[in-house]
Design a protein around this motif. Structure first.
Motif, PDB file in Angstrom:
ATOM      1  N   GLY A 187       4.748 -17.336   4.253  1.00 21.05           N
ATOM      2  CA  GLY A 187       5.439 -16.320   3.462  1.00 21.05           C
ATOM      3  C   GLY A 187       4.464 -15.328   2.852  1.00 21.05           C
ATOM      4  O   GLY A 187       4.700 -14.118   2.862  1.00 21.05           O
ATOM      5  N   ALA A 188       3.352 -15.836   2.339  1.00 18.86           N
ATOM      6  CA  ALA A 188       2.345 -14.961   1.753  1.00 18.86           C
ATOM      7  C   ALA A 188       1.662 -14.128   2.824  1.00 18.86           C
ATOM      8  O   ALA A 188       1.334 -12.958   2.599  1.00 18.86           O
ATOM      9  N   VAL A 189       1.456 -14.712   4.002  1.00 19.73           N
ATOM     10  CA  VAL A 189       0.842 -13.963   5.100  1.00 19.73           C
ATOM     11  C   VAL A 189       1.756 -12.812   5.518  1.00 19.73           C
ATOM     12  O   VAL A 189       1.315 -11.682   5.702  1.00 19.73           O
ATOM     13  N   LEU A 190       3.035 -13.094   5.673  1.00 23.83           N
ATOM     14  CA  LEU A 190       3.990 -12.041   6.045  1.00 23.83           C
ATOM     15  C   LEU A 190       4.110 -10.984   4.947  1.00 23.83           C
ATOM     16  O   LEU A 190       4.224  -9.795   5.241  1.00 23.83           O
ATOM     17  N   ALA A 191       4.065 -11.428   3.703  1.00 22.87           N
ATOM     18  CA  ALA A 191       4.149 -10.474   2.596  1.00 22.87           C
ATOM     19  C   ALA A 191       2.957  -9.523   2.598  1.00 22.87           C
ATOM     20  O   ALA A 191       3.063  -8.389   2.137  1.00 22.87           O
ATOM     21  N   ALA A 192       1.827  -9.947   3.130  1.00 23.34           N
ATOM     22  CA  ALA A 192       0.667  -9.069   3.217  1.00 23.34           C
ATOM     23  C   ALA A 192       0.692  -8.227   4.489  1.00 23.34           C
ATOM     24  O   ALA A 192       0.250  -7.081   4.498  1.00 23.34           O
ATOM     25  N   LEU A 193       1.208  -8.783   5.590  1.00 25.64           N
ATOM     26  CA  LEU A 193       1.190  -8.080   6.870  1.00 25.64           C
ATOM     27  C   LEU A 193       2.244  -6.986   6.984  1.00 25.64           C
ATOM     28  O   LEU A 193       1.995  -5.957   7.612  1.00 25.64           O
ATOM     29  N   LEU A 194       3.406  -7.199   6.414  1.00 23.12           N
ATOM     30  CA  LEU A 194       4.476  -6.206   6.552  1.00 23.12           C
ATOM     31  C   LEU A 194       4.117  -4.859   5.917  1.00 23.12           C
ATOM     32  O   LEU A 194       4.281  -3.825   6.570  1.00 23.12           O
TER      33      LEU A 194
END
Length: 55
Positions: free
Chosen positions: A31-38
């Motif tokens: 979730g944190a990875v996606l929150a940074a990538l988006l």
């Protein structure tokens, strides 16, 4: 610089490289990875759009 000072600097550098934060639990938080990538992907899309609109 004395040998002792050089040895102290080398040991300080080694300890900084292998430092692991206390809060690390060994899991990947997707979730944190996606929150940074988006947002990053959005910035890249906007930048590419602006560059293509110039040509």
């Amino acid at each position: 610089m004395t040998r002792l000072e050089i040895a102290n600097l080398e040991h300080a550098a080694r300890s900084a490289v292998v430092w692991i934060p206390e809060g690390y639990d060994g899991r990947t938080h997707y979730g944190a990875v996606l929150a940074a990538l988006l947002p990053a992907a959005g910035i890249l899309v906007v930048a590419a759009t602006l560059l293509l609109s110039i040509v």
